[in-house]
Design a protein around this motif. Structure first.
Motif, PDB file in Angstrom:
ATOM      1  N   ASP A  43       0.851  -1.194   0.000  1.00  0.00           N
ATOM      2  CA  ASP A  43       0.000   0.000   0.000  1.00  0.00           C
ATOM      3  C   ASP A  43       0.889   1.247   0.000  1.00  0.00           C
ATOM      4  O   ASP A  43       0.800   2.102   0.872  1.00  0.00           O
ATOM      5  CB  ASP A  43      -0.931  -0.011   1.225  1.00  0.00           C
ATOM      6  N   ILE A  44       1.774   1.345  -0.995  1.00  0.00           N
ATOM      7  CA  ILE A  44       2.647   2.517  -1.138  1.00  0.00           C
ATOM      8  C   ILE A  44       1.823   3.623  -1.784  1.00  0.00           C
ATOM      9  O   ILE A  44       1.346   3.472  -2.915  1.00  0.00           O
ATOM     10  CB  ILE A  44       3.879   2.202  -2.007  1.00  0.00           C
ATOM     11  N   ARG A  45       1.648   4.727  -1.072  1.00  0.00           N
ATOM     12  CA  ARG A  45       0.731   5.764  -1.533  1.00  0.00           C
ATOM     13  C   ARG A  45       1.419   6.961  -2.168  1.00  0.00           C
ATOM     14  O   ARG A  45       0.798   7.696  -2.929  1.00  0.00           O
ATOM     15  CB  ARG A  45      -0.122   6.242  -0.355  1.00  0.00           C
ATOM     16  N   THR A  46       2.692   7.216  -1.859  1.00  0.00           N
ATOM     17  CA  THR A  46       3.351   8.409  -2.385  1.00  0.00           C
ATOM     18  C   THR A  46       4.852   8.192  -2.442  1.00  0.00           C
ATOM     19  O   THR A  46       5.366   7.148  -2.011  1.00  0.00           O
ATOM     20  CB  THR A  46       3.017   9.632  -1.514  1.00  0.00           C
ATOM     21  N   ILE A  47       5.537   9.202  -2.994  1.00  0.00           N
ATOM     22  CA  ILE A  47       6.993   9.174  -3.123  1.00  0.00           C
ATOM     23  C   ILE A  47       7.538  10.465  -2.522  1.00  0.00           C
ATOM     24  O   ILE A  47       6.979  11.548  -2.742  1.00  0.00           O
ATOM     25  CB  ILE A  47       7.421   9.065  -4.597  1.00  0.00           C
ATOM     26  N   SER A  48       8.617  10.353  -1.797  1.00  0.00           N
ATOM     27  CA  SER A  48       9.199  11.544  -1.177  1.00  0.00           C
ATOM     28  C   SER A  48       9.788  12.457  -2.251  1.00  0.00           C
ATOM     29  O   SER A  48      10.197  11.998  -3.321  1.00  0.00           O
ATOM     30  CB  SER A  48      10.287  11.146  -0.184  1.00  0.00           C
TER      31      SER A  48
END
Length: 686
Positions: A566-571
């Motif tokens: 459940d990876i929602r975003t990227i730094s």
């Protein structure tokens, strides 16, 4: 002064009101409005010189006295209610018909008060029974139209003359003398026609004989009526058979809300039999919710899509109920019940079928193409424009830029989207098989040919689209046949003698420099001009770094499903690192890097960080900044770099030896054509 009327809606209802208003003396129709310019009411209005329009907004100022809204659209009615002036009366749908009937009754009463005698005579004359009236002196005082037809005697010649002179065989004088009623007597007229008649005396309040009255009908007419009754019974039986054979549950109640009729589908869905419903209140079958039958009987307006639970099994259903009107009089209501569970199952089946179709046909649309850069927006604008034509489209760009995605989207945005979308990778099919796969073959065309022959990809794509990927890898012979397809719209099967007409939209793709291939003699110049009518150049990922962040988020959503994350975003730091890389493998390589990063991340992580990336892809393909740093600091050349330099030199020498022929180079070096192109890009070789 006449009252002004505006009619909105020129269907059956609006036309009926217009007909009535044309006859009314106290009303004047100022305009008829309908969005359909050839509606029945619009044509009638034009015939009588009444203004017509497609919109009512400019017709309510100055305000008309009455607006009849008969579109059946609640939104139109609500908007009219807001926009009309206070002094304007707004009448909706069925209310309009009720008012029209009331106005008609008013005018009829006025007419009756003015000319009662004329009205009475009119009523008698429209009767399908013959009527004759004589006074006490046995003179004819009334002789209606049906009597003229049955006797063959004109009324003007009968009225005022003795009945015995007009009809010698008449028994009316006997009724005047005896004052006795004779009912349903069979008789024969002077012209020989048999009739069924009733004769009765006419008396005043004091019982004095004023004359006699006869009402009669031809026996042939009675026979016709009996046949009509029989036909009505047949129609009734047919309607009952239709209702009982319907898969939709149907229930009917009378004007008092008592059950009249149900069909077997009703019993199947609700679990209730006729004994549970017939003669019982309309809410007897309802477990949860209010009876829509009773509501419709109260409001005389239909209801649709009401959800409730019915029967002992508490079945979840949706009901539609409408009033039954006979000659403007409420006689009951009819309801149709749909089993919600069946609807849900059918919906699931439809969704599953759509998913299957997406797997068989073109899967992607323009919504699946992610890009915010001006370069990608230009590509999308071109593709959407080209999709509206049937001309050949050539997609150009490096491997992994999304050429096949564009091909799917162009097909799905065209008028061919409901027909076949056939995908062919020209580099993946052996040269010996490519021609027969593309154009098909006849029975016995070669050893091992299928009995009866076989359709080729172009025939399969008839009326649809065919996507020819790696078109630059076609052999000269196949190129010639493809040129004939594009020029003549026909193909010739291998071993065939008759051309086959086809209608196929060609979408081609290549990462080959076709102009150089023409110079080298590897690609036909005439075919190039045929397929290059509508070129679209899809820029590599390194030329549009602005798209990397949005693409990464989109790809992560896809990869989450594959890896159960459940990876929602990227730094921002990770995005900056991704944007600084050269991406020789383009979007395909980006998806690979993100997939590898996810595998090594903590299962509870929600953000992809910079720390997840360096060890994964910087070693896989050199980062530009790292290469520059290594050069500037004069680090010793690693073994990997030395091997890369040797590989680059070997590829360059082989290309020079074979005059730049990439297909021959790949074959000699034992590489796939796709792998060779990757290395050419990696080492900046031409």
């Amino acid at each position: 002064m006449k009252r002004t009327v505006l009619i909105i809606g020129a269907g059956n209802g609006g036309t009926a009101i217009l007909h009535f208003m044309l006859k009314a003396k106290d009303y004047r129709v100022i305009a008829v409005v309908d969005s359909y310019p050839d509606a029945e009411g619009i044509n009638l209005a034009r015939k009588h010189g009444i203004q017509t329009a497609g919109s009512w907004t400019h017709l309510i100022d100055p305000p008309p006295d009455i607006i009849f809204e008969v579109t059946g659209n609640d939104e139109v009615y609500q908007e009219l209610a807001r926009e009309k002036k206070q002094q304007t009366i707004l009448v909706q749908g069925q209310v309009a018909f009720i008012i029209a009937n009331l106005i008609q009754e008013k005018e009829e009463l006025m007419k009756k008060s003015k000319d009662e005698a004329y009205l009475r005579e009119l009523v008698f004359n429209i009767s399908d029974n013959g009527m004759i009236v004589i006074n006490k002196d046995e003179e004819v005082v009334f002789f209606n139209k049906e009597a003229e037809i049955l006797t063959g005697i004109a009324g003007v010649k009968a009225v005022g003359r003795p009945i015995q002179t007009v009809m010698p065989a008449s028994s009316l004088p006997r009724i005047v003398q005896t004052a006795v009623t004779e009912s349903n007597q069979r008789a024969r007229l002077d012209n020989g026609k048999d009739i069924l008649t009733t004769r009765m005396p006419i008396k005043n309040e004091q019982g004095e004989i004023l004359g006699a009255f006869a009402i009669f009908k031809g026996i042939t007419e009675m026979t016709r009526l009996a046949e009509e009754i029989t036909n009505l019974k047949h129609v009734q039986k047919m309607l009952e058979a239709i209702i009982h054979s319907s898969d939709d549950a149907i229930s009917v109640v009378d004007e008092k809300g008592k059950g009249l009729l149900i069909n077997p589908a009703y019993s199947r869905i609700t679990g209730l039999e006729e004994s549970d419903v017939i003669g019982k209140p309309a809410n007897a079958d309802i477990v949860e919710g209010e009876s829509m039958h009773l509501q419709v009987l109260k409001t005389q307006k239909p209801v649709r899509g009401v959800r409730m639970k019915v029967g002992p099994a508490r079945r979840d259903v949706i009901v539609n109920v409408a009033p039954i009107m006979v000659n403007g009089e409420l006689k009951g209501s009819v309801g149709v019940i749909h089993d919600l569970s069946e609807i849900q199952n059918l919906t699931k089946e439809l969704q599953r079928a759509r998913r299957m179709i997406r797997n068989i046909e073109a899967k992607y649309t323009f919504d699946d193409i992610i890009g915010e850069s001006k370069e990608m927006n230009l590509c999308l604008e071109q593709a959407r424009l080209y999709a509206r034509t049937s001309a050949t489209v050539l997609l150009r760009g490096e491997s992994g830029t999304g050429k096949e995605l564009f091909a799917h989207a162009i097909h799905n945005a065209s008028d061919r989207k409901y027909n076949q979308f056939v995908r062919v990778n020209c580099a993946a099919i052996a040269e010996s098989l490519l021609e027969s796969e593309l154009f098909g073959y006849e029975e016995g065309a070669f050893s091992g040919a299928r009995r009866g022959g076989k359709k080729g990809f172009f025939e399969e794509a008839h009326k649809g689209s065919i996507f020819l990927d790696e078109i630059g890898e076609l052999t000269p012979g196949t190129q010639a046949k493809l040129l004939r397809v594009l020029q003549e719209g026909e193909i010739m099967r291998v071993g065939g003698t008759k051309p086959i007409q086809i209608d196929v939209r060609v979408i081609a793709a290549t990462n080959v420099h076709l102009e150089k291939a023409i110079i080298n003699g590897a690609f036909r110049e005439d075919l190039y001009y045929r397929i290059n009518r509508m070129p679209i150049y899809i820029p590599p990922l390194r030329e549009r770094p602005r798209d990397i962040a949005a693409l990464s988020i989109h790809l992560l959503k896809k990869l989450n499903g594959e890896y159960g994350r459940d990876i929602r975003t990227i730094s921002p730091e990770a995005v900056q690192m991704l944007e600084g890389y050269g991406w020789p493998g383009n979007v395909r390589e980006l998806e690979n890097i993100l997939g590898r990063a996810i595998i090594f991340m903590d299962v509870h992580a929600r953000m992809l960080e910079k720390a997840h990336l360096p060890s994964l892809f910087l070693g896989n393909a050199p980062h530009e900044a790292v290469r520059k740093e290594q050069t500037q600091t004069d680090h010793p050349v690693s073994l990997g770099e030395q091997l890369a330099n040797v590989e680059k030199e070997i590829i360059q020498k082989t290309l020079n030896k074979l005059n730049g022929n990439k297909t021959a180079t790949a074959r000699e070096l034992g590489l796939s054509i796709r792998n060779l192109y990757y290395k050419l890009t990696k080492y900046n070789l031409e």
